[in-house]
Design a protein around this motif. Structure first.
Motif, PDB file in Angstrom:
ATOM      1  N   ALA A  11      49.329   6.583  78.566  1.00  0.00           N
ATOM      2  CA  ALA A  11      50.794   6.614  79.423  1.00  0.00           C
ATOM      3  C   ALA A  11      50.770   8.127  79.901  1.00  0.00           C
ATOM      4  N   ILE A  12      50.955   8.284  81.399  1.00  0.00           N
ATOM      5  CA  ILE A  12      51.059   9.435  81.829  1.00  0.00           C
ATOM      6  C   ILE A  12      52.123  10.488  80.928  1.00  0.00           C
ATOM      7  N   GLU A  13      52.914  10.527  80.247  1.00  0.00           N
ATOM      8  CA  GLU A  13      53.823  11.139  79.481  1.00  0.00           C
ATOM      9  C   GLU A  13      53.034  11.789  78.433  1.00  0.00           C
ATOM     10  N   GLU A  14      52.278  10.897  78.082  1.00  0.00           N
ATOM     11  CA  GLU A  14      51.171  11.326  76.898  1.00  0.00           C
ATOM     12  C   GLU A  14      50.234  12.406  77.151  1.00  0.00           C
ATOM     13  N   HIS A  15      49.831  12.580  78.337  1.00  0.00           N
ATOM     14  CA  HIS A  15      48.784  13.556  78.776  1.00  0.00           C
ATOM     15  C   HIS A  15      49.343  14.648  79.771  1.00  0.00           C
ATOM     16  N   TYR A  16      50.521  14.319  80.344  1.00  0.00           N
ATOM     17  CA  TYR A  16      50.885  15.382  81.409  1.00  0.00           C
ATOM     18  C   TYR A  16      52.310  15.701  81.175  1.00  0.00           C
ATOM     19  N   SER A  17      52.957  16.832  81.692  1.00  0.00           N
ATOM     20  CA  SER A  17      54.343  17.102  81.804  1.00  0.00           C
ATOM     21  C   SER A  17      55.018  16.250  82.628  1.00  0.00           C
ATOM     22  N   VAL A  18      56.008  15.531  81.988  1.00  0.00           N
ATOM     23  CA  VAL A  18      57.105  14.704  82.971  1.00  0.00           C
ATOM     24  C   VAL A  18      58.378  15.178  82.415  1.00  0.00           C
ATOM     25  N   GLN A  47      61.267  11.275  84.300  1.00  0.00           N
ATOM     26  CA  GLN A  47      60.720  10.226  83.250  1.00  0.00           C
ATOM     27  C   GLN A  47      61.838   8.980  83.821  1.00  0.00           C
ATOM     28  N   GLN A  48      63.367   9.738  83.619  1.00  0.00           N
ATOM     29  CA  GLN A  48      64.303   8.573  83.673  1.00  0.00           C
ATOM     30  C   GLN A  48      64.021   7.916  85.189  1.00  0.00           C
ATOM     31  N   LEU A  49      63.833   8.597  86.243  1.00  0.00           N
ATOM     32  CA  LEU A  49      63.722   7.895  87.603  1.00  0.00           C
ATOM     33  C   LEU A  49      62.672   6.955  87.554  1.00  0.00           C
ATOM     34  N   LEU A  50      61.601   7.457  86.841  1.00  0.00           N
ATOM     35  CA  LEU A  50      60.323   6.421  86.959  1.00  0.00           C
ATOM     36  C   LEU A  50      60.479   5.191  86.282  1.00  0.00           C
ATOM     37  N   LYS A  51      61.498   5.318  85.152  1.00  0.00           N
ATOM     38  CA  LYS A  51      61.909   4.208  84.238  1.00  0.00           C
ATOM     39  C   LYS A  51      62.751   3.265  84.901  1.00  0.00           C
ATOM     40  N   THR A  52      63.561   3.832  85.536  1.00  0.00           N
ATOM     41  CA  THR A  52      64.783   3.080  86.318  1.00  0.00           C
ATOM     42  C   THR A  52      64.044   2.767  87.625  1.00  0.00           C
ATOM     43  N   SER A  53      63.193   3.128  88.278  1.00  0.00           N
ATOM     44  CA  SER A  53      62.924   2.928  89.643  1.00  0.00           C
ATOM     45  C   SER A  53      61.346   1.949  89.736  1.00  0.00           C
ATOM     46  N   CYS A  54      60.660   2.269  88.663  1.00  0.00           N
ATOM     47  CA  CYS A  54      59.174   2.037  89.025  1.00  0.00           C
ATOM     48  C   CYS A  54      58.532   1.271  87.769  1.00  0.00           C
ATOM     49  N   TYR A  55      59.106   1.466  86.520  1.00  0.00           N
ATOM     50  CA  TYR A  55      58.384   0.899  85.394  1.00  0.00           C
ATOM     51  C   TYR A  55      58.486  -0.534  85.132  1.00  0.00           C
ATOM     52  N   VAL A 111      60.797  13.970  92.856  1.00  0.00           N
ATOM     53  CA  VAL A 111      59.725  13.173  92.655  1.00  0.00           C
ATOM     54  C   VAL A 111      58.341  13.987  93.319  1.00  0.00           C
ATOM     55  N   GLU A 112      58.516  14.295  94.696  1.00  0.00           N
ATOM     56  CA  GLU A 112      57.413  14.839  95.284  1.00  0.00           C
ATOM     57  C   GLU A 112      57.151  16.413  94.674  1.00  0.00           C
ATOM     58  N   ALA A 113      58.028  17.160  94.307  1.00  0.00           N
ATOM     59  CA  ALA A 113      57.889  18.350  93.937  1.00  0.00           C
ATOM     60  C   ALA A 113      57.269  18.246  92.438  1.00  0.00           C
ATOM     61  N   TRP A 114      57.699  17.255  91.656  1.00  0.00           N
ATOM     62  CA  TRP A 114      56.946  17.181  90.240  1.00  0.00           C
ATOM     63  C   TRP A 114      55.339  16.565  90.594  1.00  0.00           C
ATOM     64  N   ASN A 156      53.548  17.212  93.061  1.00  0.00           N
ATOM     65  CA  ASN A 156      52.971  18.196  93.546  1.00  0.00           C
ATOM     66  C   ASN A 156      52.372  19.332  92.375  1.00  0.00           C
ATOM     67  N   GLU A 157      53.381  19.458  91.447  1.00  0.00           N
ATOM     68  CA  GLU A 157      52.994  20.156  90.408  1.00  0.00           C
ATOM     69  C   GLU A 157      52.031  19.412  89.545  1.00  0.00           C
ATOM     70  N   LEU A 158      51.985  18.163  89.226  1.00  0.00           N
ATOM     71  CA  LEU A 158      51.115  17.559  88.468  1.00  0.00           C
ATOM     72  C   LEU A 158      49.753  17.324  89.030  1.00  0.00           C
ATOM     73  N   LYS A 159      49.801  17.220  90.366  1.00  0.00           N
ATOM     74  CA  LYS A 159      48.194  17.319  90.991  1.00  0.00           C
ATOM     75  C   LYS A 159      47.567  18.517  90.672  1.00  0.00           C
ATOM     76  N   LYS A 160      48.363  19.781  90.541  1.00  0.00           N
ATOM     77  CA  LYS A 160      47.658  21.179  90.191  1.00  0.00           C
ATOM     78  C   LYS A 160      47.266  21.261  88.822  1.00  0.00           C
ATOM     79  N   GLU A 161      48.033  20.589  87.947  1.00  0.00           N
ATOM     80  CA  GLU A 161      47.800  20.468  86.481  1.00  0.00           C
ATOM     81  C   GLU A 161      46.509  19.483  86.365  1.00  0.00           C
ATOM     82  N   ILE A 162      46.380  18.514  87.152  1.00  0.00           N
ATOM     83  CA  ILE A 162      45.164  17.491  86.921  1.00  0.00           C
ATOM     84  C   ILE A 162      43.822  18.348  87.503  1.00  0.00           C
ATOM     85  N   ARG A 163      44.001  19.028  88.636  1.00  0.00           N
ATOM     86  CA  ARG A 163      43.028  19.527  89.208  1.00  0.00           C
ATOM     87  C   ARG A 163      42.443  20.649  88.081  1.00  0.00           C
TER      88      ARG A 163
END
Length: 153
Positions: free
Chosen positions: A37-44, A49-57, A141-144, A146-153
């Motif tokens: 899961a994304i939250e197990e490996h990256y900062s959420v 996390q609540q937005l993702l659970k409510t709107s996406c999961y 979400v967009e700001a997160w 962008n930060e996550l993409k930096k973390e992944i790279r």
């Protein structure tokens, strides 16, 4: 149309609707959190996390919260199709199985689809009003992302 033909047709339709109730689906319920899961490996952050659970999961994870009407065919099949399709495109519970290139691409798609109001689907937000993303939610979400993409790279 004759009255007897109409009655026969109505009876056949009711019979088909009753019969299809016996054909189920395998529900998308996995109560055990995935190690990928994304939250197990990256900062959420909690708000994201609540937005993702409510709107996406419900469609983009391994654990869907099913409404009461999901027990009625043909709605059951329709929801199952949406969930399978959603997970095929992006599954937050399997995010860490993706290559770096695919992760970055999927994150770009998250921003693109929410900014174009393609996600969450209108058919979903009609019934789940709380899943609608405000302009502020989208920016967060967009700001997160962008930060996550930096973390992944």
């Amino acid at each position: 149309m004759k009255k007897s033909t109409f009655k026969t047709l109505a009876l056949v339709i009711v019979l088909v609707l009753v019969i299809i109730q016996f054909f189920g689906i395998e529900k998308n319920n996995n109560p055990i959190a995935s190690k990928n899961a994304i939250e197990e490996h990256y900062s959420v952050p909690p708000k994201i996390q609540q937005l993702l659970k409510t709107s996406c999961y419900d469609c983009h994870s391994n654990n869907t919260t099913y409404p009461w009407y999901s027990n009625v065919q043909p709605v059951k099949w329709w929801l199952d199709d949406h969930i399978r399709d959603g997970k095929k495109h992006l599954n937050f519970d399997e995010f860490n199985t993706y290559t770096i290139k695919k992760k970055l691409h999927k994150l770009d798609e998250v921003v693109e689809t929410i900014n174009k109001d393609e996600m969450p689907l209108t058919s979903y937000t009609l019934i789940h009003d709380n899943a609608k993303l405000s302009a502020t939610d989208k920016k967060e979400v967009e700001a997160w992302v962008n930060e996550l993409k930096k973390e992944i790279r």
